[in-house]
Design a protein around this motif. Structure first.
Motif, PDB file in Angstrom:
ATOM      1  N   GLN A 230       0.814  -1.216   0.000  1.00 17.91           N
ATOM      2  CA  GLN A 230       0.000   0.000   0.000  1.00 17.91           C
ATOM      3  C   GLN A 230       0.853   1.274   0.000  1.00 17.91           C
ATOM      4  O   GLN A 230       0.376   2.343  -0.361  1.00 17.91           O
ATOM      5  CB  GLN A 230      -0.935   0.000   1.213  1.00 17.91           C
ATOM      6  N   LEU A 231       2.107   1.159   0.436  1.00 18.63           N
ATOM      7  CA  LEU A 231       3.061   2.257   0.386  1.00 18.63           C
ATOM      8  C   LEU A 231       4.391   1.698  -0.108  1.00 18.63           C
ATOM      9  O   LEU A 231       4.610   0.481  -0.081  1.00 18.63           O
ATOM     10  CB  LEU A 231       3.249   2.895   1.771  1.00 18.63           C
ATOM     11  N   LYS A 232       5.288   2.577  -0.542  1.00 22.36           N
ATOM     12  CA  LYS A 232       6.626   2.125  -0.929  1.00 22.36           C
ATOM     13  C   LYS A 232       7.667   2.819  -0.057  1.00 22.36           C
ATOM     14  O   LYS A 232       7.531   3.994   0.301  1.00 22.36           O
ATOM     15  CB  LYS A 232       6.897   2.406  -2.407  1.00 22.36           C
ATOM     16  N   ALA A 233       8.685   2.067   0.326  1.00 21.95           N
ATOM     17  CA  ALA A 233       9.750   2.588   1.184  1.00 21.95           C
ATOM     18  C   ALA A 233      10.868   3.157   0.319  1.00 21.95           C
ATOM     19  O   ALA A 233      11.371   2.485  -0.576  1.00 21.95           O
ATOM     20  CB  ALA A 233      10.293   1.477   2.074  1.00 21.95           C
ATOM     21  N   LEU A 234      11.274   4.396   0.622  1.00 21.95           N
ATOM     22  CA  LEU A 234      12.349   5.029  -0.130  1.00 21.95           C
ATOM     23  C   LEU A 234      13.669   5.012   0.632  1.00 21.95           C
ATOM     24  O   LEU A 234      14.727   4.831   0.019  1.00 21.95           O
ATOM     25  CB  LEU A 234      11.980   6.477  -0.480  1.00 21.95           C
ATOM     26  N   ALA A 235      13.628   5.191   1.965  1.00 21.23           N
ATOM     27  CA  ALA A 235      14.878   5.251   2.727  1.00 21.23           C
ATOM     28  C   ALA A 235      14.592   5.262   4.219  1.00 21.23           C
ATOM     29  O   ALA A 235      13.478   5.572   4.652  1.00 21.23           O
ATOM     30  CB  ALA A 235      15.672   6.500   2.346  1.00 21.23           C
ATOM     31  N   GLN A 240      22.789   4.231   9.573  1.00 22.09           N
ATOM     32  CA  GLN A 240      23.004   2.893   9.034  1.00 22.09           C
ATOM     33  C   GLN A 240      21.668   2.294   8.608  1.00 22.09           C
ATOM     34  O   GLN A 240      20.610   2.700   9.089  1.00 22.09           O
ATOM     35  CB  GLN A 240      23.667   1.989  10.073  1.00 22.09           C
ATOM     36  N   ARG A 241      21.730   1.332   7.723  1.00 23.79           N
ATOM     37  CA  ARG A 241      20.517   0.641   7.308  1.00 23.79           C
ATOM     38  C   ARG A 241      19.936  -0.140   8.476  1.00 23.79           C
ATOM     39  O   ARG A 241      20.655  -0.577   9.370  1.00 23.79           O
ATOM     40  CB  ARG A 241      20.811  -0.314   6.143  1.00 23.79           C
ATOM     41  N   SER A 242      18.625  -0.322   8.457  1.00 22.46           N
ATOM     42  CA  SER A 242      17.966  -1.082   9.516  1.00 22.46           C
ATOM     43  C   SER A 242      18.047  -2.569   9.224  1.00 22.46           C
ATOM     44  O   SER A 242      17.799  -2.997   8.092  1.00 22.46           O
ATOM     45  CB  SER A 242      16.491  -0.667   9.619  1.00 22.46           C
ATOM     46  N   PRO A 243      18.369  -3.386  10.243  1.00 23.29           N
ATOM     47  CA  PRO A 243      18.397  -4.840  10.036  1.00 23.29           C
ATOM     48  C   PRO A 243      17.020  -5.409   9.705  1.00 23.29           C
ATOM     49  O   PRO A 243      16.911  -6.514   9.181  1.00 23.29           O
ATOM     50  CB  PRO A 243      18.918  -5.377  11.373  1.00 23.29           C
ATOM     51  N   VAL A 244      15.974  -4.650  10.003  1.00 27.71           N
ATOM     52  CA  VAL A 244      14.617  -5.106   9.708  1.00 27.71           C
ATOM     53  C   VAL A 244      14.343  -5.051   8.206  1.00 27.71           C
ATOM     54  O   VAL A 244      13.662  -5.919   7.651  1.00 27.71           O
ATOM     55  CB  VAL A 244      13.585  -4.251  10.474  1.00 27.71           C
ATOM     56  N   ILE A 245      14.881  -4.022   7.531  1.00 30.16           N
ATOM     57  CA  ILE A 245      14.704  -3.866   6.089  1.00 30.16           C
ATOM     58  C   ILE A 245      16.060  -3.508   5.473  1.00 30.16           C
ATOM     59  O   ILE A 245      16.271  -2.379   5.019  1.00 30.16           O
ATOM     60  CB  ILE A 245      13.644  -2.803   5.752  1.00 30.16           C
ATOM     61  N   LEU A 294       9.695  -8.890  24.999  1.00 32.05           N
ATOM     62  CA  LEU A 294       9.510  -7.478  24.681  1.00 32.05           C
ATOM     63  C   LEU A 294      10.644  -6.963  23.806  1.00 32.05           C
ATOM     64  O   LEU A 294      10.411  -6.253  22.820  1.00 32.05           O
ATOM     65  CB  LEU A 294       9.417  -6.653  25.965  1.00 32.05           C
ATOM     66  N   ARG A 295      11.872  -7.318  24.158  1.00 32.34           N
ATOM     67  CA  ARG A 295      13.018  -6.866  23.365  1.00 32.34           C
ATOM     68  C   ARG A 295      12.898  -7.316  21.912  1.00 32.34           C
ATOM     69  O   ARG A 295      13.156  -6.551  20.990  1.00 32.34           O
ATOM     70  CB  ARG A 295      14.328  -7.380  23.975  1.00 32.34           C
ATOM     71  N   GLN A 296      12.485  -8.563  21.714  1.00 34.58           N
ATOM     72  CA  GLN A 296      12.359  -9.088  20.362  1.00 34.58           C
ATOM     73  C   GLN A 296      11.283  -8.343  19.579  1.00 34.58           C
ATOM     74  O   GLN A 296      11.462  -8.011  18.397  1.00 34.58           O
ATOM     75  CB  GLN A 296      12.041 -10.586  20.397  1.00 34.58           C
ATOM     76  N   LYS A 297      10.158  -8.052  20.237  1.00 40.77           N
ATOM     77  CA  LYS A 297       9.078  -7.321  19.563  1.00 40.77           C
ATOM     78  C   LYS A 297       9.534  -5.921  19.164  1.00 40.77           C
ATOM     79  O   LYS A 297       9.214  -5.447  18.070  1.00 40.77           O
ATOM     80  CB  LYS A 297       7.856  -7.227  20.479  1.00 40.77           C
ATOM     81  N   LEU A 298      10.284  -5.265  20.056  1.00 38.96           N
ATOM     82  CA  LEU A 298      10.759  -3.925  19.755  1.00 38.96           C
ATOM     83  C   LEU A 298      11.786  -3.944  18.624  1.00 38.96           C
ATOM     84  O   LEU A 298      11.738  -3.110  17.707  1.00 38.96           O
ATOM     85  CB  LEU A 298      11.361  -3.284  21.010  1.00 38.96           C
ATOM     86  N   ILE A 299      12.691  -4.909  18.678  1.00 39.11           N
ATOM     87  CA  ILE A 299      13.730  -5.010  17.647  1.00 39.11           C
ATOM     88  C   ILE A 299      13.107  -5.315  16.278  1.00 39.11           C
ATOM     89  O   ILE A 299      13.530  -4.771  15.253  1.00 39.11           O
ATOM     90  CB  ILE A 299      14.766  -6.075  18.030  1.00 39.11           C
ATOM     91  N   GLU A 300      12.077  -6.153  16.271  1.00 36.06           N
ATOM     92  CA  GLU A 300      11.385  -6.472  15.025  1.00 36.06           C
ATOM     93  C   GLU A 300      10.734  -5.235  14.420  1.00 36.06           C
ATOM     94  O   GLU A 300      10.506  -5.170  13.208  1.00 36.06           O
ATOM     95  CB  GLU A 300      10.322  -7.543  15.272  1.00 36.06           C
ATOM     96  N   GLN A 301      10.428  -4.257  15.263  1.00 35.66           N
ATOM     97  CA  GLN A 301       9.826  -3.021  14.797  1.00 35.66           C
ATOM     98  C   GLN A 301      10.869  -1.917  14.635  1.00 35.66           C
ATOM     99  O   GLN A 301      10.534  -0.734  14.551  1.00 35.66           O
ATOM    100  CB  GLN A 301       8.733  -2.589  15.786  1.00 35.66           C
ATOM    101  N   ALA A 302      12.141  -2.340  14.582  1.00 35.51           N
ATOM    102  CA  ALA A 302      13.270  -1.424  14.349  1.00 35.51           C
ATOM    103  C   ALA A 302      13.458  -0.423  15.475  1.00 35.51           C
ATOM    104  O   ALA A 302      14.025   0.655  15.271  1.00 35.51           O
ATOM    105  CB  ALA A 302      13.109  -0.694  13.026  1.00 35.51           C
ATOM    106  N   ALA A 303      12.991  -0.761  16.680  1.00 33.92           N
ATOM    107  CA  ALA A 303      13.212   0.086  17.845  1.00 33.92           C
ATOM    108  C   ALA A 303      14.282  -0.550  18.726  1.00 33.92           C
ATOM    109  O   ALA A 303      14.184  -1.721  19.074  1.00 33.92           O
ATOM    110  CB  ALA A 303      11.912   0.258  18.633  1.00 33.92           C
TER     111      ALA A 303
END
Length: 336
Positions: A230-235, A240-245, A294-303
């Protein structure tokens, strides 16, 4: 008729007054210690200065669930958006300093708004006591799929060729989404009008509908829409790049060298909250953030989970306030 007291009588009156004052202070101190030892004896209200469904709200819900065990009481999350976070911040600033009403502070309420707004009804330094930083995170620059730009470089080229036509959404004036966008258009020399919303959720809804074309937002809320097409990611906005994407480049490497911006969230309490209660809240936050789930959930969301001491968080806020003050002034941004 005037009655005069001799030196001995006057001295006794002064001594009695001093004794009463000391007794009052001792009693007040004892009451404060008793309140701290009993804390918490009822549910705690965690105010989120943004709309429900946004990154700050989602992080607060995850954290609150894990804080309940060490505190032994429910932590109730209340979304109170508006005014770039100022409505929620003011609510907590004016609350009783007893630890039962605390704020999910953001880069907006406690770093950016101090310089951005000409008039604030609270003082981010004097009206709060830091408890702990919770997370820090890069933002994601997303665009509607209909926008004819597949990269940051192409977006800059297109926006320069169509001044005022590319609308830039944010979750509110003074938020990290807003200022990250302002920093972007200032450095790139673009005319991309800002459209503020009361939180990320309504902004993203209009992004999907192509009512606005680009937005800087937290990965945890924007990424699901990217994955759904529904959206496109540009950056991403970090250094540094995120390990999630990992396939999505940084803004700096994708077309705007030197650009970087990250958001953060933490917990603060009203000024005057007893140190023992602040330490109790801090311990609960740190314990919650040590929870593997909790840590895993946050890391998965790039936090990135933090969990700092009150003093560390105070120093961090001071540094961030100076940093964003310079950015706001250099961009010439003010809000009445």
């Amino acid at each position: 008729m005037r009655v005069r007291f001799g030196p001995a009588v006057a001295g006794r009156r002064v001594a009695l007054a001093l004794a009463a004052a000391v007794a009052t202070l001792v009693t007040a101190g004892a009451d404060q210690r008793a309140r701290a030892e009993d804390f918490p004896s009822r549910p705690i209200r965690l105010v989120v200065p943004a709309a429900a469904g946004g990154p700050t709200y989602l992080t607060a819900r995850l954290l609150a669930d894990k804080m309940e065990r060490p505190l032994g009481q429910p932590v109730v999350v209340e979304a109170k958006g508006g005014g770039g976070g100022n409505v929620g911040a003011e609510t907590v600033a004016k609350s009783a300093p007893d630890g039962y009403t605390i704020l999910m502070a953001t880069i907006g309420t406690h770093a950016i708004n101090r310089t951005l707004y000409r008039k604030l009804t609270y003082d981010s330094q004097k009206d709060f006591v830091p408890v702990s930083q919770v997370v820090q995170y890069p933002l994601l620059l997303v665009a509607n799929p209909k926008l004819p730009a597949q990269s940051v470089a192409e977006l800059i080229t297109y926006a320069r060729a169509h001044p005022g036509k590319v609308l830039r959404a944010s979750g509110g004036i003074g938020t990290s989404m807003h200022l990250s966008g302002e920093l972007f258009v200032h450095q790139a020399g673009l005319d991309m009008p800002h459209v503020p919303y009361k939180g990320s959720a309504p902004a993203l809804t209009d992004m999907v509908g192509n009512h606005v074309q680009v937005m800087f937002d937290a990965l945890m809320t924007a990424l699901p829409l990217v994955q759904a097409g529904q959206l496109k990611a540009l950056a991403v906005t970090g250094t540094q790049r995120s390990p999630v994407i990992p396939d999505v480049p940084t803004v700096a490497e994708a077309g705007l060298p030197g650009y970087s911006a990250t958001g953060w969230i933490g917990i603060v309490a009203p000024a005057g909250t007893p140190d023992a209660i602040v330490r109790r809240l801090n311990a609960a936050v740190v314990e919650a953030l040590a929870d593997p789930e909790l840590r895993q959930k946050l890391i998965e969301q790039a936090a990135e989970p933090i969990g700092s001491s009150p003093d560390e968080f105070a120093r961090f806020i001071a540094l961030e306030t100076d940093k964003w003050a310079q950015a706001v002034r250099s961009a010439g941004i003010t809000v009445d």
